[in-house]
Scaffold this active site. Sequence first.
Site, PDB file in Angstrom:
ATOM      1  N   GLY A  81     -14.858  40.932  21.623  1.00 30.61           N
ATOM      2  CA  GLY A  81     -13.468  41.359  21.658  1.00 30.61           C
ATOM      3  C   GLY A  81     -12.600  40.667  20.633  1.00 30.61           C
ATOM      4  O   GLY A  81     -11.693  41.273  20.057  1.00 30.61           O
ATOM      5  N   THR A  82     -12.852  39.387  20.369  1.00 27.63           N
ATOM      6  CA  THR A  82     -12.042  38.649  19.402  1.00 27.63           C
ATOM      7  C   THR A  82     -12.153  39.262  18.015  1.00 27.63           C
ATOM      8  O   THR A  82     -11.141  39.459  17.323  1.00 27.63           O
ATOM      9  CB  THR A  82     -12.464  37.170  19.375  1.00 27.63           C
ATOM     10  OG1 THR A  82     -12.104  36.563  20.615  1.00 27.63           O
ATOM     11  CG2 THR A  82     -11.788  36.425  18.233  1.00 27.63           C
ATOM     12  N   ASN A 207      -5.716  38.756  30.787  1.00 29.28           N
ATOM     13  CA  ASN A 207      -6.917  37.994  31.124  1.00 29.28           C
ATOM     14  C   ASN A 207      -6.628  36.782  32.004  1.00 29.28           C
ATOM     15  O   ASN A 207      -7.538  36.251  32.649  1.00 29.28           O
ATOM     16  CB  ASN A 207      -7.625  37.529  29.846  1.00 29.28           C
ATOM     17  CG  ASN A 207      -6.702  36.760  28.917  1.00 29.28           C
ATOM     18  OD1 ASN A 207      -5.690  37.291  28.470  1.00 29.28           O
ATOM     19  ND2 ASN A 207      -7.029  35.509  28.622  1.00 29.28           N
ATOM     20  N   GLY A 266     -18.681  42.778  25.504  1.00 32.48           N
ATOM     21  CA  GLY A 266     -19.830  42.946  26.379  1.00 32.48           C
ATOM     22  C   GLY A 266     -19.968  41.884  27.447  1.00 32.48           C
ATOM     23  O   GLY A 266     -20.309  42.191  28.591  1.00 32.48           O
ATOM     24  N   HIS A 267     -19.699  40.616  27.122  1.00 32.18           N
ATOM     25  CA  HIS A 267     -20.026  39.556  28.065  1.00 32.18           C
ATOM     26  C   HIS A 267     -19.080  39.499  29.255  1.00 32.18           C
ATOM     27  O   HIS A 267     -19.347  38.809  30.235  1.00 32.18           O
ATOM     28  CB  HIS A 267     -20.101  38.190  27.362  1.00 32.18           C
ATOM     29  CG  HIS A 267     -18.785  37.569  27.034  1.00 32.18           C
ATOM     30  ND1 HIS A 267     -18.246  36.550  27.774  1.00 32.18           N
ATOM     31  CD2 HIS A 267     -17.904  37.819  26.037  1.00 32.18           C
ATOM     32  CE1 HIS A 267     -17.088  36.182  27.240  1.00 32.18           C
ATOM     33  NE2 HIS A 267     -16.868  36.938  26.194  1.00 32.18           N
ATOM     34  N   THR A 303     -25.657  42.960   9.343  1.00 30.82           N
ATOM     35  CA  THR A 303     -26.767  43.726   9.909  1.00 30.82           C
ATOM     36  C   THR A 303     -26.442  44.109  11.345  1.00 30.82           C
ATOM     37  O   THR A 303     -26.046  43.268  12.154  1.00 30.82           O
ATOM     38  CB  THR A 303     -28.064  42.903   9.884  1.00 30.82           C
ATOM     39  OG1 THR A 303     -28.350  42.553   8.530  1.00 30.82           O
ATOM     40  CG2 THR A 303     -29.228  43.681  10.465  1.00 30.82           C
ATOM     41  N   CYS A 391     -10.513  30.626  26.610  1.00 31.74           N
ATOM     42  CA  CYS A 391     -10.369  30.500  25.162  1.00 31.74           C
ATOM     43  C   CYS A 391      -9.392  29.385  24.791  1.00 31.74           C
ATOM     44  O   CYS A 391      -9.323  28.983  23.640  1.00 31.74           O
ATOM     45  CB  CYS A 391      -9.896  31.820  24.562  1.00 31.74           C
ATOM     46  SG  CYS A 391     -11.050  33.168  24.863  1.00 31.74           S
TER      47      CYS A 391
END
Length: 450
Positions: A81-82, A207, A266-267, A303, A391
Amino acid sequence: MRTYLDHAATAPTRPEVAEQVARDMAEMAGGAGGRADGALANPAALHGSGRKAAGRLAEARGRIAAALGVDAHEVILTSGGTEADGLVVAGRALAVPGGVLAVSAVEHPAVLDSARTARARLGARLRVLGVDGAGLVRPETAAAVVREARDVREAPAGGGSARPEGGGAAPPEGGGAARPESRGSARPESGGAAGPVALVSVMAANNETGAVQDLAGIVAAVREASGVPRPGRPGYVPVHCDAVAAVGRVPLDVHGWGLDAVSVSGHKLGAPVGVGALVARRDLELAAPMGGGRQERGLRSGTQDVVGARALALALELAVAEREAEAERLEGLRSRLLAGALAIPGAHATLPGGAPHLPGTAHLWFEGVSAEALLMALDMAGIDASAGSACHAGVSGPSHVLMAMGLGEEAARGTLRCTMGAGTSLDDVERLLAALPAAVGTARRAHRAH
């Protein structure tokens, strides 16, 4: 046995996702028998293994898009997200030189600090959108910034700047705490709204507190204020939302609400750390902030992570499919947690009653308590919780979110955030409530001694 109540920091990897990642990683290693013909390769390679990887990447992208209700070509894969937030903020600042970035005062640092960096290094102008006591941006606050920029743009040559309608702006920050009546307005951090508005960014759900914004109302107000309801015309103002805390927990209608860009991670959903996505409308002009192979729509280089993309797709699918049932279950746990915690003298719920919120987030503050001491006492009792954003762990000072809400510095230093998710049980909540009174007492004694 520990009790984990910090899902907003990171959610445990879901077993289904872990199993899929293990299979994919084994295949990348050549399979159980070590055969190279089963290995995944770089999806940009032209040989057969590369084409196989590219096919799996395309499939994962399509599944991510379907789970979010968007088109596959709108999904830009990122490391989380960051990065997604930074890409859209810097991308718009570079695409619209001197443009205004209008971001809410309660944004994650990935947005707020990126906007301040764009102001310092890229010449962007910054407007910080104030919030009310529930941490919510009023649609008119965002509209006022857009209307001001539109009035400046349409003013006759030599006529000066038009006065902003809808309440104007509060004085620049740096003059101490905002007066209560000024909360909810926008404050300039760099010269006001003299340029076009390059981006409005308001998070879907906070958050820290779990407050859920009225994104549909904010987008509608921005469109009306700009006078340009559809993209592709001069004066159109794109709206981005950081949906990291919201996806899979509350409804998110990207196209229906008219959002131009959305960030996900995702996490927070049970995928491994290191994968996320920026959903961006295909015709949204974004400039690449750094060079490289530009594998992701010419914007993001590196990649592509096929295994991570497949993990994100599965985690999203599971979270979206279970959202309604999980929301009802987690809301019950939240209600029990708050009711039990508020029975402790000097305990307060941070959000006012009736404020829209995430079902699994309970945020409180305690009189005469240091959050650090409270968390240490809970840790000794086997409870994993937090004071706010992970964070900002280790960063001194009260939360910028709570200060923007007008909570006050002393209260903002005595907070507790408990966030629940898949796997959280009523027993977990009861263990917290059994340990909390003694932990608060210990923290109060430490606070008085200090």
